[in-house]
Design a protein around this motif. Sequence first.
Motif, PDB file in Angstrom:
ATOM      1  N   UNK A 195       0.832  -1.203   0.000  1.00  0.00           N
ATOM      2  CA  UNK A 195       0.000   0.000   0.000  1.00  0.00           C
ATOM      3  C   UNK A 195       0.869   1.257   0.000  1.00  0.00           C
ATOM      4  N   UNK A 196       1.895   1.292   0.852  1.00  0.00           N
ATOM      5  CA  UNK A 196       2.793   2.444   0.896  1.00  0.00           C
ATOM      6  C   UNK A 196       3.566   2.595  -0.415  1.00  0.00           C
ATOM      7  N   UNK A 197       3.979   1.459  -0.986  1.00  0.00           N
ATOM      8  CA  UNK A 197       4.782   1.523  -2.219  1.00  0.00           C
ATOM      9  C   UNK A 197       3.976   2.093  -3.372  1.00  0.00           C
ATOM     10  N   UNK A 198       2.652   1.899  -3.370  1.00  0.00           N
ATOM     11  CA  UNK A 198       1.810   2.447  -4.424  1.00  0.00           C
ATOM     12  C   UNK A 198       1.607   3.952  -4.261  1.00  0.00           C
ATOM     13  N   UNK A 199       1.625   4.428  -3.018  1.00  0.00           N
ATOM     14  CA  UNK A 199       1.445   5.865  -2.772  1.00  0.00           C
ATOM     15  C   UNK A 199       2.736   6.640  -2.985  1.00  0.00           C
ATOM     16  N   UNK A 200       3.867   5.976  -2.768  1.00  0.00           N
ATOM     17  CA  UNK A 200       5.176   6.643  -2.773  1.00  0.00           C
ATOM     18  C   UNK A 200       5.468   7.427  -4.054  1.00  0.00           C
ATOM     19  N   UNK A 201       5.337   6.847  -5.245  1.00  0.00           N
ATOM     20  CA  UNK A 201       5.710   7.609  -6.447  1.00  0.00           C
ATOM     21  C   UNK A 201       4.830   8.837  -6.669  1.00  0.00           C
ATOM     22  N   UNK A 202       3.554   8.771  -6.266  1.00  0.00           N
ATOM     23  CA  UNK A 202       2.671   9.926  -6.439  1.00  0.00           C
ATOM     24  C   UNK A 202       3.055  11.063  -5.489  1.00  0.00           C
ATOM     25  N   UNK A 203       3.417  10.687  -4.258  1.00  0.00           N
ATOM     26  CA  UNK A 203       3.831  11.702  -3.279  1.00  0.00           C
ATOM     27  C   UNK A 203       5.104  12.404  -3.746  1.00  0.00           C
ATOM     28  N   UNK A 204       6.061  11.622  -4.233  1.00  0.00           N
ATOM     29  CA  UNK A 204       7.329  12.215  -4.669  1.00  0.00           C
ATOM     30  C   UNK A 204       7.165  12.990  -5.969  1.00  0.00           C
ATOM     31  N   UNK A 205       6.360  12.478  -6.880  1.00  0.00           N
ATOM     32  CA  UNK A 205       6.149  13.163  -8.158  1.00  0.00           C
ATOM     33  C   UNK A 205       5.558  14.547  -7.950  1.00  0.00           C
TER      34      UNK A 205
ATOM     35  N   UNK B 273      11.589  11.918  -8.907  1.00  0.00           N
ATOM     36  CA  UNK B 273      11.244  10.716  -9.655  1.00  0.00           C
ATOM     37  C   UNK B 273      11.620   9.467  -8.867  1.00  0.00           C
ATOM     38  N   UNK B 274      10.669   8.510  -8.812  1.00  0.00           N
ATOM     39  CA  UNK B 274      10.927   7.206  -8.193  1.00  0.00           C
ATOM     40  C   UNK B 274      11.069   6.185  -9.319  1.00  0.00           C
ATOM     41  N   UNK B 275      12.273   5.703  -9.522  1.00  0.00           N
ATOM     42  CA  UNK B 275      12.551   4.785 -10.626  1.00  0.00           C
ATOM     43  C   UNK B 275      12.104   3.362 -10.277  1.00  0.00           C
ATOM     44  N   UNK B 276      11.576   2.680 -11.268  1.00  0.00           N
ATOM     45  CA  UNK B 276      11.150   1.274 -11.157  1.00  0.00           C
ATOM     46  C   UNK B 276      10.079   1.052 -10.096  1.00  0.00           C
ATOM     47  N   UNK B 277       9.344   2.077  -9.755  1.00  0.00           N
ATOM     48  CA  UNK B 277       8.317   1.932  -8.715  1.00  0.00           C
ATOM     49  C   UNK B 277       7.098   1.147  -9.199  1.00  0.00           C
ATOM     50  N   UNK B 278       6.999   0.952 -10.509  1.00  0.00           N
ATOM     51  CA  UNK B 278       5.839   0.241 -11.050  1.00  0.00           C
ATOM     52  C   UNK B 278       6.051  -1.259 -11.148  1.00  0.00           C
ATOM     53  N   UNK B 279       7.233  -1.763 -10.807  1.00  0.00           N
ATOM     54  CA  UNK B 279       7.486  -3.205 -10.861  1.00  0.00           C
ATOM     55  C   UNK B 279       6.768  -3.875  -9.700  1.00  0.00           C
ATOM     56  N   UNK B 280       5.879  -4.827 -10.010  1.00  0.00           N
ATOM     57  CA  UNK B 280       5.119  -5.496  -8.960  1.00  0.00           C
ATOM     58  C   UNK B 280       6.040  -6.377  -8.117  1.00  0.00           C
ATOM     59  N   UNK B 281       5.679  -6.501  -6.846  1.00  0.00           N
ATOM     60  CA  UNK B 281       6.550  -7.177  -5.888  1.00  0.00           C
ATOM     61  C   UNK B 281       6.835  -8.626  -6.293  1.00  0.00           C
ATOM     62  N   UNK B 282       5.801  -9.387  -6.645  1.00  0.00           N
ATOM     63  CA  UNK B 282       6.003 -10.796  -7.014  1.00  0.00           C
ATOM     64  C   UNK B 282       6.838 -10.910  -8.288  1.00  0.00           C
ATOM     65  N   UNK B 283       6.603  -9.997  -9.237  1.00  0.00           N
ATOM     66  CA  UNK B 283       7.392 -10.010 -10.474  1.00  0.00           C
ATOM     67  C   UNK B 283       8.867  -9.757 -10.174  1.00  0.00           C
ATOM     68  N   UNK B 284       9.140  -8.781  -9.319  1.00  0.00           N
ATOM     69  CA  UNK B 284      10.548  -8.474  -9.017  1.00  0.00           C
ATOM     70  C   UNK B 284      11.212  -9.639  -8.285  1.00  0.00           C
ATOM     71  N   UNK B 285      10.479 -10.274  -7.362  1.00  0.00           N
ATOM     72  CA  UNK B 285      11.041 -11.422  -6.642  1.00  0.00           C
ATOM     73  C   UNK B 285      11.517 -12.483  -7.624  1.00  0.00           C
ATOM     74  N   UNK B 286      10.705 -12.758  -8.642  1.00  0.00           N
ATOM     75  CA  UNK B 286      11.045 -13.806  -9.611  1.00  0.00           C
ATOM     76  C   UNK B 286      12.126 -13.346 -10.578  1.00  0.00           C
ATOM     77  N   UNK B 287      11.996 -12.127 -11.116  1.00  0.00           N
ATOM     78  CA  UNK B 287      12.941 -11.713 -12.163  1.00  0.00           C
ATOM     79  C   UNK B 287      14.350 -11.529 -11.613  1.00  0.00           C
ATOM     80  N   UNK B 288      14.466 -11.018 -10.390  1.00  0.00           N
ATOM     81  CA  UNK B 288      15.809 -10.799  -9.838  1.00  0.00           C
ATOM     82  C   UNK B 288      16.515 -12.117  -9.542  1.00  0.00           C
TER      83      UNK B 288
END
Length: 794
Positions: free
Chosen positions: A92-102, A107-122
């Motif tokens: 929930x916080x991670x979804x609000x973060x880029x809007x607050x900073x923008x 700029x918050x880089x790579x903030x749109x990468x979903x958590x499960x996707x990042x776990x697998x891709x990394x």
Amino acid sequence: MFLQTQSKGFVLTRQSRDVRGQTEIVLWVSTDTGPVRLVISNDKPVSFVRQQDQAPAQAELHKAGIRVDWKPLPLKNFQHEAMSACYSHSIKDSLQLPQILSAVGIEAFESDIRLADRFLMERFICGGIAFTGERTAKAGFDEYHQVKAKAAEYKPQLLVVSLDIECSEKGVLYSVGLHCEKDSRVIMVGDASCDENDHEWIQWVESEKALLLALEAWFLEYDPDIIIGWNVIDFDFRLLLKRAEWNAITLRMGRGKQPPHWRQSTQNPNQGFITVPGRVVLDGIDTLKTATYNFRSWSLESVSRELLGEGKEINNVHDRMAEINQMFRQDKVSLAKYNLQDCKLVSRIFDHTHLLDFAIERSCLTGVELDRVGGSVAAFTNLYLPQLHRAGYVAPSLDSENWIASPGGYVMDSKPGLYESVLVLDFKSLYPSIIRTFRIDPLGLVEGLLLEEGRQDNQAIAGFRGGRFHRTKHFLPKMIESLWAARDQAKREGEKAFSQAIKIIMNSFYGVLGSSGCRFFDHRLASSITMRGHEIMKTTRELIENRGYEVIYGDTDSTFVSLKHAHSAEKADEIGRELVGYINQWWSQHLLSEYKVESALELEYETHYHKFLMPTIRGQETGSKKRYAGLVINNGQEEMVYKGLETVRTDWTRLAQIFQQSLYHRVFHDEEVEEYVRQYVEETRAGKHDNALVYRKRLRRNLSEYQKNVPPHVRAARMADEVNQRQGRPLQYQSGGWIEYVITINGPEPVEAQQSPIDYEHYIDKQLRPVADGILPFIGKHFDDITAPQLGLF
């Protein structure tokens, strides 16, 4: 370190959520010993912020009550600015973060990468996964906590069920058909006394609610991995969940007795997405499109007839609905057979096209979900992002505002005519081979631009529009090289699904780099591919013409070469092979001396057309593009090839297509044409071809949205729904769909409600004349001269 007891499996579904203030990733995995639920707790979402922005970002987030952890990293963005990782404590916080900073220009880089996707891709996990953890046995599956995971090679054996429902026009469920290797049945609302022969495959239930509960019990007992169907998400699942809600029950069809989750598309009110924990839902239409199949109509009836040679007994929507209602009232066994037949047709289409194999191979190659529609950008991101991080960079954000179009593929002006002996020479995977040869790559561009122009030229390769590419610091050329080798191997071993998956992925990489929807878009990347393609095609044309032949057309990666007079198949093949050998050798020498690179370009001799037509643009003398016809003879078997012409277009009638095929055959074989044309026109006027006059067009918008310009198919659709309304039937065309209509003396009218006589002159003028005018002038004849009334002597 992994324990000795690590297991292997295949990732079916992935979800992430917040549980009691911390994150939880759930992966459902298919293994040799059954389904497994992996639970990864407190893996924190990460985005990246420039180190110079960290202090003001921290202040803004603190003000907003967002708790984060910071860590400076040896990473930089594409502008070579130092970055810090910013870890959120909840999704929930991670979804609000880029809007607050923008909002404050950060700029918050790579903030749109979903958590499960990042776990697998990394972890470079693409389908296959090796895992260990604390195991607990549950009802029907094992659950693991304290999970460690890494990539593994694993090809699953998945249980597939084909699901189809039958219902009333108001959406009340009559039956559900289920067909899989372990069981094949129809759950039908009704009394067993309806079934005189006591069919074991029909399960009788007393009500719609009982049907839904029986469906839930079936999934618990047989536990399939994959659910397939035809429009199964937007029709079957949408309706099942609505009826479950109406009956005040939770339909627990997922593993672990979890309910499906429905998500409505924000862009298309007619499209939704379904998540069934532990199971994958594959829609037949979407999966075929992702595998690049194309059909005149996407109805199950049409596709099954084209692929399997069989279909359903009822096709007209009103007859079908009326007959389904009649069967439910009077002949429920026949309705059950009809229901189960639909399930079996979908299963056979999947088997015939190896669709599940294709989806599995695509997931193993790219890491995208099995049910991901399209997914080219996601596939590229999955493969590229973790490599980029290990090279010391974070990825740029999406920035469509700076989108600059790149030139498309090379299309040469054609030379219209009717030719003898035309060769087609194709560059094998031209764009991927350009990427490999010239090191075109996002990281390569960033690193190449660091090298001063004019210096260290041995390290940079010039591109177009200011692009320069580093010779050694890149990933994409190596990715394509490995895919290329894997595809060649798959083709040698006859693995069609694997080969097709690789081809689609490899060819998508250019499209991704040229798409504003991709974070790695840069017009210098895309332009350095397409403009290099233009250069290669133009130079290849010069090389061919210098050998005394004539290039009559070129399109993206194909060159059409006229040998200027008829040649035997053996002689044409000899010339084709000689040209290919000469040109490939020339490119190898030229690229080595000019750019100091090894050529990956590979020109292939594709086809010898014994006769070939390059038509003009209709009504002009200029040659057309992407439209031609040719006669191929292989092992004594003739085949006519049509590209872009009326025969292969869905917006032309069968009248025109039959006429074109017969007329072209006669012209290509030097047979008489005048009497045939005259007779076909006379037969059309006499009504002998009335079954071939139907137009079929798609309504791409709601009917009400057509205001100023109202094309014929819209007029027909409005008339059809006026008739539906008068007869008390559901309106069929208000929200789009396909309409079949004919042109009458009173204009377009729907096939199902035609009232006026056919306007035969329309068909002669708008369907037959254009077809004839495309070829007859090349043999000195004209449609109007042939069909004009004959004048008597007196």
